[in-house]
Design a protein around this motif. Structure first.
Motif, PDB file in Angstrom:
ATOM      1  N   ARG A 241      -9.750  -4.671 -14.759  1.00  0.00           N
ATOM      2  CA  ARG A 241      -8.293  -4.830 -14.715  1.00  0.00           C
ATOM      3  C   ARG A 241      -7.839  -6.247 -14.418  1.00  0.00           C
ATOM      4  NH1 ARG A 241      -6.782  -0.127 -10.459  1.00  0.00           N
ATOM      5  NH2 ARG A 241      -6.545   1.624 -11.890  1.00  0.00           N
TER       6      ARG A 241
ATOM      7  N   LYS B  92      -9.488   9.295 -10.051  1.00  0.00           N
ATOM      8  CA  LYS B  92      -8.255   9.140 -10.837  1.00  0.00           C
ATOM      9  C   LYS B  92      -8.549   8.940 -12.320  1.00  0.00           C
ATOM     10  CE  LYS B  92      -5.204   7.044  -7.393  1.00  0.00           C
ATOM     11  NZ  LYS B  92      -4.431   5.790  -7.164  1.00  0.00           N
TER      12      LYS B  92
ATOM     13  N   ARG C 287     -10.105   6.635 -13.880  1.00  0.00           N
ATOM     14  CA  ARG C 287      -9.593   5.287 -14.157  1.00  0.00           C
ATOM     15  C   ARG C 287     -10.169   4.628 -15.412  1.00  0.00           C
ATOM     16  NH1 ARG C 287     -10.082   5.663  -8.566  1.00  0.00           N
ATOM     17  NH2 ARG C 287      -8.261   5.016  -7.362  1.00  0.00           N
TER      18      ARG C 287
ATOM     19  N   HIS D 131       8.224   6.562  -6.889  1.00  0.00           N
ATOM     20  CA  HIS D 131       7.471   5.333  -6.623  1.00  0.00           C
ATOM     21  C   HIS D 131       7.209   5.237  -5.128  1.00  0.00           C
ATOM     22  CE1 HIS D 131       6.021   1.214  -7.200  1.00  0.00           C
ATOM     23  NE2 HIS D 131       6.652   0.930  -6.078  1.00  0.00           N
TER      24      HIS D 131
ATOM     25  N   THR E 130       5.905   3.096  -2.003  1.00  0.00           N
ATOM     26  CA  THR E 130       5.718   1.695  -1.615  1.00  0.00           C
ATOM     27  C   THR E 130       5.636   1.645  -0.093  1.00  0.00           C
ATOM     28  OG1 THR E 130       6.603  -0.542  -1.918  1.00  0.00           O
ATOM     29  CG2 THR E 130       8.230   1.212  -1.571  1.00  0.00           C
TER      30      THR E 130
ATOM     31  N   SER F  57      13.897  -5.240  -0.293  1.00  0.00           N
ATOM     32  CA  SER F  57      13.778  -6.101  -1.472  1.00  0.00           C
ATOM     33  C   SER F  57      13.878  -5.266  -2.752  1.00  0.00           C
ATOM     34  CB  SER F  57      12.446  -6.854  -1.367  1.00  0.00           C
ATOM     35  OG  SER F  57      12.107  -7.402  -2.584  1.00  0.00           O
ATOM     36  N   ILE F  58      13.274  -4.091  -2.753  1.00  0.00           N
ATOM     37  CA  ILE F  58      13.322  -3.212  -3.935  1.00  0.00           C
ATOM     38  C   ILE F  58      14.750  -2.707  -4.165  1.00  0.00           C
ATOM     39  CG2 ILE F  58      12.527  -0.983  -4.855  1.00  0.00           C
ATOM     40  CD1 ILE F  58       9.784  -1.631  -3.507  1.00  0.00           C
TER      41      ILE F  58
ATOM     42  N   GLU G   2      16.458  -5.844  -5.721  1.00  0.00           N
ATOM     43  CA  GLU G   2      15.955  -6.403  -6.992  1.00  0.00           C
ATOM     44  C   GLU G   2      15.494  -5.342  -7.969  1.00  0.00           C
ATOM     45  OE1 GLU G   2      12.587  -8.677  -5.860  1.00  0.00           O
ATOM     46  OE2 GLU G   2      13.757 -10.256  -4.919  1.00  0.00           O
ATOM     47  N   GLY G   3      15.354  -4.114  -7.498  1.00  0.00           N
ATOM     48  CA  GLY G   3      14.742  -3.089  -8.323  1.00  0.00           C
ATOM     49  C   GLY G   3      13.227  -3.196  -8.255  1.00  0.00           C
TER      50      GLY G   3
ATOM     51  N   LYS H 206       9.745  -4.231  -9.670  1.00  0.00           N
ATOM     52  CA  LYS H 206       9.156  -5.215 -10.590  1.00  0.00           C
ATOM     53  C   LYS H 206       7.658  -4.980 -10.662  1.00  0.00           C
ATOM     54  CE  LYS H 206      12.403  -8.884  -9.530  1.00  0.00           C
ATOM     55  NZ  LYS H 206      12.492 -10.248  -8.974  1.00  0.00           N
TER      56      LYS H 206
ATOM     57  N   MET I 255       5.307  -6.990 -10.304  1.00  0.00           N
ATOM     58  CA  MET I 255       4.579  -7.906  -9.414  1.00  0.00           C
ATOM     59  C   MET I 255       3.361  -8.448 -10.158  1.00  0.00           C
ATOM     60  SD  MET I 255       6.873  -7.577  -7.226  1.00  0.00           S
ATOM     61  CE  MET I 255       6.572  -8.294  -5.603  1.00  0.00           C
TER      62      MET I 255
ATOM     63  N   ARG J 281       1.004  -6.871 -11.683  1.00  0.00           N
ATOM     64  CA  ARG J 281       0.471  -6.050 -12.795  1.00  0.00           C
ATOM     65  C   ARG J 281       1.381  -6.159 -14.025  1.00  0.00           C
ATOM     66  NH1 ARG J 281      -3.413  -2.078 -10.070  1.00  0.00           N
ATOM     67  NH2 ARG J 281      -2.855  -2.268  -7.895  1.00  0.00           N
TER      68      ARG J 281
ATOM     69  N   HIS K 189       4.274   0.951 -11.740  1.00  0.00           N
ATOM     70  CA  HIS K 189       3.552   2.230 -11.761  1.00  0.00           C
ATOM     71  C   HIS K 189       4.386   3.314 -11.078  1.00  0.00           C
ATOM     72  CE1 HIS K 189       0.279  -0.225 -13.027  1.00  0.00           C
ATOM     73  NE2 HIS K 189      -0.626   0.726 -12.922  1.00  0.00           N
TER      74      HIS K 189
ATOM     75  N   VAL L 100       0.100   6.537  -2.931  1.00  0.00           N
ATOM     76  CA  VAL L 100       0.177   5.164  -3.443  1.00  0.00           C
ATOM     77  C   VAL L 100       0.816   4.268  -2.373  1.00  0.00           C
ATOM     78  CG1 VAL L 100       1.185   3.652  -5.202  1.00  0.00           C
ATOM     79  CG2 VAL L 100       0.338   5.918  -5.862  1.00  0.00           C
TER      80      VAL L 100
ATOM     81  N   ARG M  72      -1.214   2.981   0.705  1.00  0.00           N
ATOM     82  CA  ARG M  72      -2.150   1.866   0.508  1.00  0.00           C
ATOM     83  C   ARG M  72      -1.566   0.565   1.042  1.00  0.00           C
ATOM     84  NH1 ARG M  72      -1.175   1.305  -4.403  1.00  0.00           N
ATOM     85  NH2 ARG M  72      -2.664  -0.281  -4.957  1.00  0.00           N
ATOM     86  N   HIS M  73      -0.234   0.507   1.128  1.00  0.00           N
ATOM     87  CA  HIS M  73       0.416  -0.750   1.498  1.00  0.00           C
ATOM     88  C   HIS M  73       0.914  -0.768   2.941  1.00  0.00           C
ATOM     89  CE1 HIS M  73       0.460  -2.117  -2.670  1.00  0.00           C
ATOM     90  NE2 HIS M  73       0.957  -0.952  -3.039  1.00  0.00           N
TER      91      HIS M  73
HETATM   92  C1  HQG Z   1       6.063  -3.543  -4.657  1.00  0.00           C
HETATM   93  C2  HQG Z   1      -3.091   2.260  -7.704  1.00  0.00           C
HETATM   94  C3  HQG Z   1       9.192  -6.236  -3.218  1.00  0.00           C
HETATM   95  C4  HQG Z   1       5.616  -2.182  -5.116  1.00  0.00           C
HETATM   96  C5  HQG Z   1      -1.918   3.152  -7.405  1.00  0.00           C
HETATM   97  C6  HQG Z   1       4.194  -2.158  -4.622  1.00  0.00           C
HETATM   98  C7  HQG Z   1      -0.999   2.938  -8.583  1.00  0.00           C
HETATM   99  C8  HQG Z   1       8.155  -4.873  -4.731  1.00  0.00           C
HETATM  100  C9  HQG Z   1       3.757  -3.617  -4.709  1.00  0.00           C
HETATM  101  C10 HQG Z   1      -1.358   1.555  -9.055  1.00  0.00           C
HETATM  102  C11 HQG Z   1       9.196  -5.060  -5.657  1.00  0.00           C
HETATM  103  C12 HQG Z   1       2.807  -3.889  -5.851  1.00  0.00           C
HETATM  104  C13 HQG Z   1      -0.257   0.575  -8.791  1.00  0.00           C
HETATM  105  C14 HQG Z   1      10.283  -5.896  -5.277  1.00  0.00           C
HETATM  106  C15 HQG Z   1       7.772  -3.711  -6.534  1.00  0.00           C
HETATM  107  N1  HQG Z   1      10.226  -6.460  -4.051  1.00  0.00           N
HETATM  108  N2  HQG Z   1       8.153  -5.445  -3.521  1.00  0.00           N
HETATM  109  N3  HQG Z   1      11.325  -6.128  -6.086  1.00  0.00           N
HETATM  110  N4  HQG Z   1       8.934  -4.338  -6.766  1.00  0.00           N
HETATM  111  N5  HQG Z   1       7.277  -4.027  -5.311  1.00  0.00           N
HETATM  112  O1  HQG Z   1      -0.654  -2.330  -6.005  1.00  0.00           O
HETATM  113  O2  HQG Z   1       2.576   0.598  -7.601  1.00  0.00           O
HETATM  114  O3  HQG Z   1      -5.978   3.386  -7.239  1.00  0.00           O
HETATM  115  O4  HQG Z   1       0.502  -3.778  -7.756  1.00  0.00           O
HETATM  116  O5  HQG Z   1       6.409  -1.162  -4.547  1.00  0.00           O
HETATM  117  O6  HQG Z   1      -2.290   4.482  -7.229  1.00  0.00           O
HETATM  118  O7  HQG Z   1       1.376   0.137  -5.389  1.00  0.00           O
HETATM  119  O8  HQG Z   1      -5.719   1.144  -8.255  1.00  0.00           O
HETATM  120  O9  HQG Z   1       1.371  -1.533  -7.326  1.00  0.00           O
HETATM  121  O10 HQG Z   1       4.125  -1.715  -3.301  1.00  0.00           O
HETATM  122  O11 HQG Z   1      -1.154   3.859  -9.600  1.00  0.00           O
HETATM  123  O12 HQG Z   1      -6.023   3.153  -9.710  1.00  0.00           O
HETATM  124  O13 HQG Z   1       4.948  -4.364  -4.927  1.00  0.00           O
HETATM  125  O14 HQG Z   1      -2.514   1.153  -8.325  1.00  0.00           O
HETATM  126  O15 HQG Z   1      -3.979   2.873  -8.549  1.00  0.00           O
HETATM  127  O16 HQG Z   1       1.586  -3.281  -5.541  1.00  0.00           O
HETATM  128  O17 HQG Z   1       0.066   0.589  -7.401  1.00  0.00           O
HETATM  129  P1  HQG Z   1       0.595  -2.767  -6.663  1.00  0.00           P
HETATM  130  P2  HQG Z   1       1.419  -0.003  -6.863  1.00  0.00           P
HETATM  131  P3  HQG Z   1      -5.512   2.612  -8.442  1.00  0.00           P
END
Ligand code: HQG
Length: 186
Positions: A21, A68, A70, A105, A107, A114-115, A118-119, A121, A123, A125, A129, A140, A143-144
């Motif tokens: 990826r 998952k 993947r 979603h 997060t 911020s979301i 800004e909605g 985004k 980021m 990727r 997702h 999901v 994780r954060h």
């Molecule tokens: C956040 C895993 C501030 C967004 C999962 C997220 C998913 C913002 C983080 C897949 C924002 C990016 C993707 C904004 C978005 N301001 N923060 N405007 N817009 N964000 O990891 O969605 O196990 O790139 O909320 O299960 O957490 O790897 O995206 O918290 O399917 O297969 O920015 O990854 O799958 O984080 O996860 P990520 P995600 P896998």
């Protein structure tokens, strides 16, 4: 017998996600325009790190048992790719699909303001997702950090012309979600 740490399917799978990826160059391979890696090259490159021991049987096992789903092979199993989640610019031939009325979603709480402003985004990727249910979104989000879930008005977005994709492993993807389509849920 002690399990061989070089043969841990979860750890090896995580490394495969990094390669397929985000950073194929880590093991000196390239992905083609559709995200495919050559299986022989992948096995060779992964084993060169000395941290994992991969062969075709073990790769089969990882592809089949991954929680998952993947990764996918091509028809003759000479190539492999990640189904979604890329940061490198590849076209994995995602299927444009009409979404359900709502998607979710997950997060972290610290990103929520911020979301809201800004909605959503993508980021790092290629896509934002989205999950089909709250439970998945919660996992999901965790994780954060402390999780926060938004409900996305995906049906309304679709009617207004936004495009959604469904990956072969059931993850919903879209380019961005403006704030007006986000709802708070407790
Ligand atoms: C956040 C895993 C501030 C967004 C999962 C997220 C998913 C913002 C983080 C897949 C924002 C990016 C993707 C904004 C978005 N301001 N923060 N405007 N817009 N964000 O990891 O969605 O196990 O790139 O909320 O299960 O957490 O790897 O995206 O918290 O399917 O297969 O920015 O990854 O799958 O984080 O996860 P990520 P995600 P896998």
């Amino acid at each position: 017998m002690k399990p061989n740490p070089k043969r841990d399917p979860v750890k090896t799978g995580k490394f495969l996600s990094l390669i397929l990826r985000h950073q194929p160059e880590t093991i000196g391979i390239q992905l083609d325009e559709h995200g495919w890696a050559d299986v022989e090259e992948l096995i060779h490159g992964v084993n060169k790190t000395g941290k994992y021991f991969l062969d075709r049987d073990f790769l089969d096992e990882i592809v089949e048992t991954n929680n998952k789903k993947r990764y996918s092979y091509n028809e003759d199993k000479t190539k492999i790719r990640a189904n979604q989640g890329h940061s490198v610019l590849v076209d994995v031939e995602l299927k444009e699909t009409e979404p359900p009325e709502y998607l979710y979603h997950g997060t972290a709480e610290r990103f929520a303001d911020s979301i809201r402003n800004e909605g959503l985004k993508p980021m790092s990727r290629l896509y934002v997702h989205l999950s089909k249910d709250k439970e998945t979104a919660l996992n999901v989000g965790k994780r954060h950090g402390k999780p926060h879930i938004f409900r996305v008005q995906s049906g309304e977005m679709f009617r207004q012309g936004y495009v959604f994709y469904l990956s072969v492993n059931g993850v919903w993807l879209t380019a961005n979600v403006p704030p007006k389509f986000l709802e708070e849920i407790e």
